[in-house]
Write an enzyme that holds these catalytic residues in place. Structure first.
Site, PDB file in Angstrom:
ATOM      1  N   HIS A 577       0.798  -1.228   0.000  1.00 10.31           N
ATOM      2  CA  HIS A 577       0.000   0.000   0.000  1.00 10.31           C
ATOM      3  C   HIS A 577       0.830   1.278   0.000  1.00 10.31           C
ATOM      4  O   HIS A 577       0.486   2.237   0.706  1.00 10.31           O
ATOM      5  CB  HIS A 577      -0.955  -0.001   1.206  1.00 10.31           C
ATOM      6  CG  HIS A 577      -1.924  -1.129   1.185  1.00 10.31           C
ATOM      7  ND1 HIS A 577      -2.584  -1.593   2.311  1.00 10.31           N
ATOM      8  CD2 HIS A 577      -2.367  -1.913   0.176  1.00 10.31           C
ATOM      9  CE1 HIS A 577      -3.368  -2.602   1.992  1.00 10.31           C
ATOM     10  NE2 HIS A 577      -3.256  -2.830   0.703  1.00 10.31           N
ATOM     11  N   HIS A 620      -7.270  -1.210   2.725  1.00 14.01           N
ATOM     12  CA  HIS A 620      -6.554  -1.451   1.475  1.00 14.01           C
ATOM     13  C   HIS A 620      -6.921  -0.287   0.552  1.00 14.01           C
ATOM     14  O   HIS A 620      -7.966   0.329   0.709  1.00 14.01           O
ATOM     15  CB  HIS A 620      -6.966  -2.787   0.870  1.00 14.01           C
ATOM     16  CG  HIS A 620      -6.722  -3.954   1.791  1.00 14.01           C
ATOM     17  ND1 HIS A 620      -5.785  -4.915   1.540  1.00 14.01           N
ATOM     18  CD2 HIS A 620      -7.289  -4.287   2.965  1.00 14.01           C
ATOM     19  CE1 HIS A 620      -5.779  -5.813   2.513  1.00 14.01           C
ATOM     20  NE2 HIS A 620      -6.682  -5.448   3.398  1.00 14.01           N
TER      21      HIS A 620
HETATM   22  C1  LIG Z   1       0.284  -7.373  -4.985  1.00 11.17           C
HETATM   23  C2  LIG Z   1      -0.691  -6.325  -4.550  1.00 11.17           C
HETATM   24  C3  LIG Z   1      -1.782  -6.684  -3.770  1.00 11.17           C
HETATM   25  C4  LIG Z   1      -2.689  -5.721  -3.355  1.00 11.17           C
HETATM   26  N1  LIG Z   1      -3.831  -6.102  -2.715  1.00 11.17           N
HETATM   27  C5  LIG Z   1      -4.835  -5.202  -2.534  1.00 11.17           C
HETATM   28  C6  LIG Z   1      -6.120  -5.621  -2.128  1.00 11.17           C
HETATM   29  O1  LIG Z   1      -6.377  -6.796  -1.923  1.00 11.17           O
HETATM   30  N2  LIG Z   1      -7.082  -4.677  -1.982  1.00 11.17           N
HETATM   31  C7  LIG Z   1      -6.833  -3.349  -2.222  1.00 11.17           C
HETATM   32  O2  LIG Z   1      -7.721  -2.529  -2.053  1.00 11.17           O
HETATM   33  N3  LIG Z   1      -5.618  -2.933  -2.604  1.00 11.17           N
HETATM   34  C8  LIG Z   1      -4.639  -3.836  -2.809  1.00 11.17           C
HETATM   35  N4  LIG Z   1      -3.430  -3.430  -3.289  1.00 11.17           N
HETATM   36  C9  LIG Z   1      -3.205  -1.991  -3.456  1.00 11.17           C
HETATM   37  C10 LIG Z   1      -3.982  -1.394  -4.612  1.00 11.17           C
HETATM   38  O3  LIG Z   1      -4.125  -2.324  -5.659  1.00 11.17           O
HETATM   39  C11 LIG Z   1      -3.240  -0.146  -5.079  1.00 11.17           C
HETATM   40  O4  LIG Z   1      -3.026   0.717  -3.992  1.00 11.17           O
HETATM   41  C12 LIG Z   1      -4.040   0.629  -6.123  1.00 11.17           C
HETATM   42  O5  LIG Z   1      -4.486  -0.245  -7.135  1.00 11.17           O
HETATM   43  C13 LIG Z   1      -3.192   1.741  -6.690  1.00 11.17           C
HETATM   44  O6  LIG Z   1      -3.873   2.401  -7.728  1.00 11.17           O
HETATM   45  P1  LIG Z   1      -3.136   3.517  -8.563  1.00 11.17           P
HETATM   46  O7  LIG Z   1      -4.079   3.953  -9.616  1.00 11.17           O
HETATM   47  O8  LIG Z   1      -2.576   4.511  -7.638  1.00 11.17           O
HETATM   48  O9  LIG Z   1      -1.851   2.790  -9.205  1.00 11.17           O
HETATM   49  P2  LIG Z   1      -1.778   1.535 -10.189  1.00 11.17           P
HETATM   50  O10 LIG Z   1      -3.044   0.786 -10.220  1.00 11.17           O
HETATM   51  O11 LIG Z   1      -0.565   0.786  -9.819  1.00 11.17           O
HETATM   52  O12 LIG Z   1      -1.614   2.199 -11.622  1.00 11.17           O
HETATM   53  C14 LIG Z   1      -0.471   2.868 -12.067  1.00 11.17           C
HETATM   54  C15 LIG Z   1      -0.343   2.584 -13.551  1.00 11.17           C
HETATM   55  O13 LIG Z   1       0.556   3.505 -14.136  1.00 11.17           O
HETATM   56  C16 LIG Z   1       1.433   2.811 -14.989  1.00 11.17           C
HETATM   57  N5  LIG Z   1       2.639   3.617 -15.091  1.00 11.17           N
HETATM   58  C17 LIG Z   1       3.539   3.880 -14.126  1.00 11.17           C
HETATM   59  N6  LIG Z   1       4.511   4.678 -14.595  1.00 11.17           N
HETATM   60  C18 LIG Z   1       4.211   4.938 -15.894  1.00 11.17           C
HETATM   61  C19 LIG Z   1       4.839   5.695 -16.915  1.00 11.17           C
HETATM   62  N7  LIG Z   1       5.979   6.353 -16.714  1.00 11.17           N
HETATM   63  N8  LIG Z   1       4.256   5.733 -18.130  1.00 11.17           N
HETATM   64  C20 LIG Z   1       3.108   5.071 -18.363  1.00 11.17           C
HETATM   65  N9  LIG Z   1       2.485   4.327 -17.432  1.00 11.17           N
HETATM   66  C21 LIG Z   1       3.033   4.266 -16.207  1.00 11.17           C
HETATM   67  C22 LIG Z   1       1.587   1.471 -14.330  1.00 11.17           C
HETATM   68  O14 LIG Z   1       2.056   0.488 -15.223  1.00 11.17           O
HETATM   69  C23 LIG Z   1       0.185   1.195 -13.824  1.00 11.17           C
HETATM   70  O15 LIG Z   1      -0.618   0.571 -14.774  1.00 11.17           O
HETATM   71  C24 LIG Z   1      -2.495  -4.366  -3.708  1.00 11.17           C
HETATM   72  C25 LIG Z   1      -1.413  -4.001  -4.493  1.00 11.17           C
HETATM   73  C26 LIG Z   1      -0.513  -4.968  -4.940  1.00 11.17           C
HETATM   74  C27 LIG Z   1       0.632  -4.554  -5.811  1.00 11.17           C
END
Ligand SMILES: Cc1cc2nc3c(=O)[nH]c(=O)nc-3n(C[C@H](O)[C@H](O)[C@H](O)COP(=O)(O)OP(=O)(O)OC[C@H]3O[C@@H](n4cnc5c(N)ncnc54)[C@H](O)[C@@H]3O)c2cc1C
Ligand SMILES: *[C@@H]1O[C@H](CO)[C@@H](O)[C@H](O)[C@H]1NC(C)=O
Ligand SMILES: *[C@@H]1O[C@H](CO)[C@@H](O)[C@H](O)[C@H]1NC(C)=O
Ligand SMILES: *[C@@H]1O[C@H](CO)[C@@H](O)[C@H](O)[C@H]1NC(C)=O
Ligand SMILES: *[C@@H]1O[C@H](CO)[C@@H](O)[C@H](O)[C@H]1NC(C)=O
Ligand SMILES: *[C@@H]1O[C@H](CO)[C@@H](O)[C@H](O)[C@H]1NC(C)=O
Ligand SMILES: *[C@@H]1O[C@H](CO)[C@@H](O)[C@H](O)[C@H]1NC(C)=O
Ligand SMILES: *[C@@H]1O[C@H](CO)[C@@H](O)[C@H](O)[C@H]1NC(C)=O
Ligand SMILES: *[C@@H]1O[C@H](CO)[C@@H](O)[C@H](O)[C@H]1NC(C)=O
Ligand SMILES: *[C@@H]1O[C@H](CO)[C@@H](O)[C@H](O)[C@H]1NC(C)=O
Ligand SMILES: *[C@@H]1O[C@H](CO)[C@@H](O)[C@H](O)[C@H]1NC(C)=O
Ligand SMILES: *[C@@H]1O[C@H](CO)[C@@H](O)[C@H](O)[C@H]1NC(C)=O
Ligand SMILES: CC(=O)N[C@H]1CO[C@H](CO)[C@@H](O)[C@@H]1O
Length: 697
Positions: A577, A620
């Protein structure tokens, strides 16, 4: 938790290849054989020269935002995602249980970050997986769908001017807006001893939220055992009082027992939208600012990206806004690569400073976690899966394969520290100044001010009923000798340690340096240790104890506080997280974005993802991220027009804009804007899925 022996044992469990190809009904294609998933995804690399909105990162927040912004047919929207589409590994993503049995962690769909060595973790470098695929981390996570509590969301809102659009009432509404809740069957509800309040859920949103179609009997004993050790049963953990013990909802679509994630929820069901383009394999390497904007707020004029480290850089122009949704690591990295960040970091790599923002990459916080492991006489998900790996039905109709861990609890400070907690809180409060003068990994006073503001807010939350430790029941793990294992995990929810990440290279394909400074504040190890003691106690308490044969790890040698602390240092990892690295705080406190998600010093650049939360929540993060993305879309759309918007299903192609997307059928392979044409992934299909039976959180 992630000891090598656990991993090796996990790997020896051969991973059967479930898939959606085979005898089952083909749900991906229409009568004419068109792939329904692909309608808004660009497969030939051909995009337009210019878009109104460019979203950096097609992850959890990015695809939600893209879907909402492109509901307005007057606006063209481009998503640039570094990872691939995920089509080649659809069954690893879609089948919930495959989060354990056919995990993408460690594959090319995982960024595979590592922290720098952590002194408080016996100098271990801790692995930080993140989804690198359309859907981002929502495509690889453990599906827990839980929400933070009202008191902590309101505390966030109070930290910034105009923060009322992030208070509980607002975020609760947008989290519901993202959600389509389906109640469990009467049988599942009874077996799991599940309680919920339908009025706390949304039913008209795109993200499916429900319960698995299969529950192990031991889950039914979870909440009763917890209430015997001072963690009361929660009948409604989603309405703002997110503490106590409960069986959490998960992002599962009951219609076919599949994972609901940002792509399947927000993108795949859409009709073709001529104003929406989603380009995979497109890593954003930097933002380019208009040369006219040397005074006042800078305007991003174009976005640079590339398909690989060695590929030629391409650019796309932007007429309205760029929204960073690269996640807690990607978003601050792109800012720094673009000359927006701490001066010392930028100067060290010779990147010209466009906007001096010392807080970029700072205030980084995470949940740390480890577990007490017991041998059990009962079947576990891992043991059933192994025994039935050749006979389990294929694909989407298997309720068993929808089983994922969901028994959880948020234990408050009284359950952890008893009456000592008032002293503990007073000690923390009085350590604010010394902590701020010794533990802030920045030379800039603004960052120290932000550290203090976050610390103060976190300290004030100690004296509330919210969870300080999450306790989770894991039935999907293995140990050296057996997969008849019950693990009870403890995860710190409100850290006092704040770290940072920064670039040490101008190449976007190099990972940033990540230093979460885990347990730099000693309060964190106290809380984690007390959580682990509670986990051990749970395993010894009836009725859960009737399933327990003995404790495997850490075992009877670990008894004193010192024993626990030393053992935890060798074993804790991330609960996955990370957040707060582009914190929404006043600029005087090292903030990166304001309450409208605007990056300070810029005219048309926002961040919308887990990096903007200023504090950690007892939750989460995917549900608050969806709520954040929905609210971001509300804010942006309100700014660009006040008219009633077209319904998603009745979108017409853009008419009067100058930014028409070139239809791919007529494209002539313009080398300026076209990514290299590559045949659809065979390399990815050949990927050997690592059967990491991690306890995904
Ligand atoms: C293994 C794991 C298990 C988890 N389990 C849970 C759970 O059970 N329940 C829950 O609520 N949360 C869980 N989490 C946490 C939750 O999934 C994340 O906090 C949340 O999805 C983050 O969302 P976000 O949009 O911030 O980032 P992300 O969903 O990570 O999206 C970021 C995106 O940007 C892309 N990106 C990054 N840099 C660049 C760039 N320079 N150019 C183009 N694209 C780029 C990445 O490839 C990615 O697709 C888990 C996370 C992980 C990794
Ligand atoms: C972006 O706009 C500039 C002029 O503002 C132009 O020179 C350039 O070719 C455009 N880029 C693309 C990809 O069309
Ligand atoms: C919500 O999910 C149910 C099935 O679980 C489905 O019938 C319904 O159409 C969905 N609603 C929306 C708005 O998608
Ligand atoms: C649940 O608890 C009851 C006692 O209340 C016990 O008989 C039963 O075996 C337990 N079930 C499991 C699966 O642990
Ligand atoms: C699951 O069902 C949803 C409709 O609720 C559909 O959009 C999706 O394509 C299905 N997924 C699979 C893998 O069957
Ligand atoms: C700079 O040019 C952009 C268009 O490229 C325009 O939108 C913006 O308002 C200009 N900024 C200033 C400060 O003139
Ligand atoms: C820059 O933007 C902020 C709001 O984001 C605004 O308050 C300020 O006036 C702007 N500055 C200039 C010089 O336009
Ligand atoms: C922290 O809280 C204390 C008392 O509640 C207050 O005096 C102090 O100003 C606060 N500091 C910050 C940085 O908010
Ligand atoms: C923690 O929960 C218990 C049980 O509900 C309650 O009695 C206690 O007051 C709570 N502690 C705090 C600090 O709210
Ligand atoms: C950047 O930091 C990493 C450690 O995270 C290190 O391996 C690498 O050598 C550093 N690169 C440079 C150019 O200093
Ligand atoms: C789209 O633009 C046209 C012309 O500027 C305007 O009349 C219409 O209201 C706009 N539609 C939306 C949904 O904003
Ligand atoms: C992305 O790149 C991989 C590796 O080169 C390739 O197999 C895949 O087909 C590409 N995806 C798209 C959508 O172009
Ligand atoms: C969930 C499931 O399919 N369980 C089966 C596993 O295999 C045993 C026999 O080997 C069956 O009894 C279970 O029903």
């Amino acid at each position: 938790m992630r000891s090598l022996s656990l991993l090796l044992a996990a790997l020896s469990l051969s991973s059967p290849s479930f898939g959606f190809t085979g005898s089952h009904r083909d749900i991906y294609h229409d009568r004419n054989g068109h792939d329904l998933r692909r309608r808004n995804i660009v497969y030939d690399g051909q995009i337009a020269n210019t878009y109104d909105f460019v979203i950096v990162g097609g992850g959890t927040a990015g695809l939600a935002l893209a879907s909402r912004l492109s509901e307005d047919s007057n606006h063209t929207v481009l998503v640039l995602e570094a990872g691939d589409t995920g089509d080649a590994v659809a069954s690893s993503i879609d089948i919930p249980g495959n989060a354990y049995y056919s995990s993408l962690l460690g594959s090319s769909y995982d960024w595979g970050y590592q922290t720098v060595q952590q002194p408080s973790a016996a100098n271990r470098a801790i692995s930080w997986p993140r989804g690198k695929v359309l859907g981002g981390s929502s495509a690889v996570n453990g599906l827990y769908a839980v929400r933070p509590s009202k008191v902590e969301v309101d505390a966030w809102a109070a930290m910034v001017d105009g923060g009322d659009k992030w208070d509980w009432n607002s975020l609760f509404a947008t989290m519901k807006q993202s959600e389509n809740f389906t109640a469990p069957s009467a049988q599942i509800q009874a077996e799991g001893n599940i309680m919920y309040d339908p009025s706390s859920h949304g039913t008209a949103g795109p993200v499916h939220v429900s319960y698995p179609g299969y529950i192990l009997p031991v889950v039914g004993n979870w909440t009763t055992t917890l209430s015997d050790i001072g963690v009361p049963f929660s009948a409604d953990a989603n309405g703002g009082d997110g503490w106590g013990g409960f069986i959490a909802t998960s992002t599962i679509n009951q219609a076919n027992w599949t994972r609901s994630y940002s792509r399947s929820a927000y993108i795949d069901p859409l009709p073709p939208r001529a104003n929406l383009a989603i380009l995979a394999n497109a890593t954003v390497t930097r933002l380019i600012f208009a040369s006219n904007s040397t005074q006042g707020n800078l305007t991003v004029s174009s976005v640079e990206f590339a398909s690989t480290r060695s590929a030629q850089r391409q650019t796309v122009n932007v007429t309205k806004e760029v929204i960073l949704a690269g996640g807690a690591i990607g978003s601050p990295q792109v800012l720094m690569l673009s000359g927006v960040g701490p001066k010392d970091v930028l100067e060290a790599v010779n990147i010209p400073v466009n906007v001096e923002l010392p807080g970029v990459g700072q205030h980084l916080q995470d949940h740390i976690s480890t577990q007490v492991t017991f041998q059990t006489s009962e079947d576990t998900a891992a043991s059933i899966h192994q025994a039935n790996s050749t006979t389990l039905p294929n694909g989407q109709s298997s309720p068993f394969l929808s089983f994922i861990n969901s028994a959880t609890a948020y234990a408050n400070i009284s359950a952890l520290l008893g009456d000592y907690y008032t002293t503990f809180q007073a000690n923390i409060a009085s350590a604010l100044e010394t902590s701020a003068s010794t533990l802030v990994p920045s030379q800039y006073p603004e960052v120290a001010e932000g550290y203090k503001a976050i610390y103060n807010t976190t300290a004030s939350l100690l004296n509330t009923p919210i969870g300080q430790i999450e306790i989770l029941l894991s039935l999907t793990g293995t140990s050296q000798s057996t997969n008849k294992v019950i693990a009870i995990q403890a995860a710190l929810q409100h850290p006092f340690s704040q770290g940072r990440l920064y670039i040490n290279s101008t190449d976007a394909f190099d990972h940033p340096v990540i230093d979460p400074a885990y347990v730099s504040h000693s309060a964190d190890i106290v809380m984690l240790r007390e959580g682990l003691k509670l986990a051990r106690k749970l395993g010894g308490t009836a009725p859960l104890s009737s399933a327990v044969i003995n404790e495997i790890s850490p075992g009877s040698a670990v008894q004193s506080d010192d024993d626990w602390d030393a053992w935890a240092a060798q074993n804790f990892g991330t609960e996955f997280h990370p957040s707060c690295s582009c914190a929404m705080l006043p600029q005087s406190q090292g903030g990166v974005v304001d309450a409208n998600l605007k990056v300070y010093g810029t005219a048309n650049l926002r961040v919308a993802d887990a990096s903007v939360f200023p504090i950690q929540f007892a939750a989460h993060l995917q549900m608050p991220v969806y709520g954040l993305a929905e609210q971001a879309a509300n804010i942006i759309r309100a700014e660009y027009n006040g008219v009633v918007l077209a319904q998603p299903s009745s979108v017409t192609p853009p008419t009067a804009t100058s930014t028409g997307i070139r239809p791919s059928s007529t494209s002539s392979g313009n080398s300026k804007s076209g990514a290299p044409r590559t045949p659809l992934s065979t390399a990815a299909a050949a990927l050997v899925a690592v059967a990491a039976i991690f306890a995904l959180l």
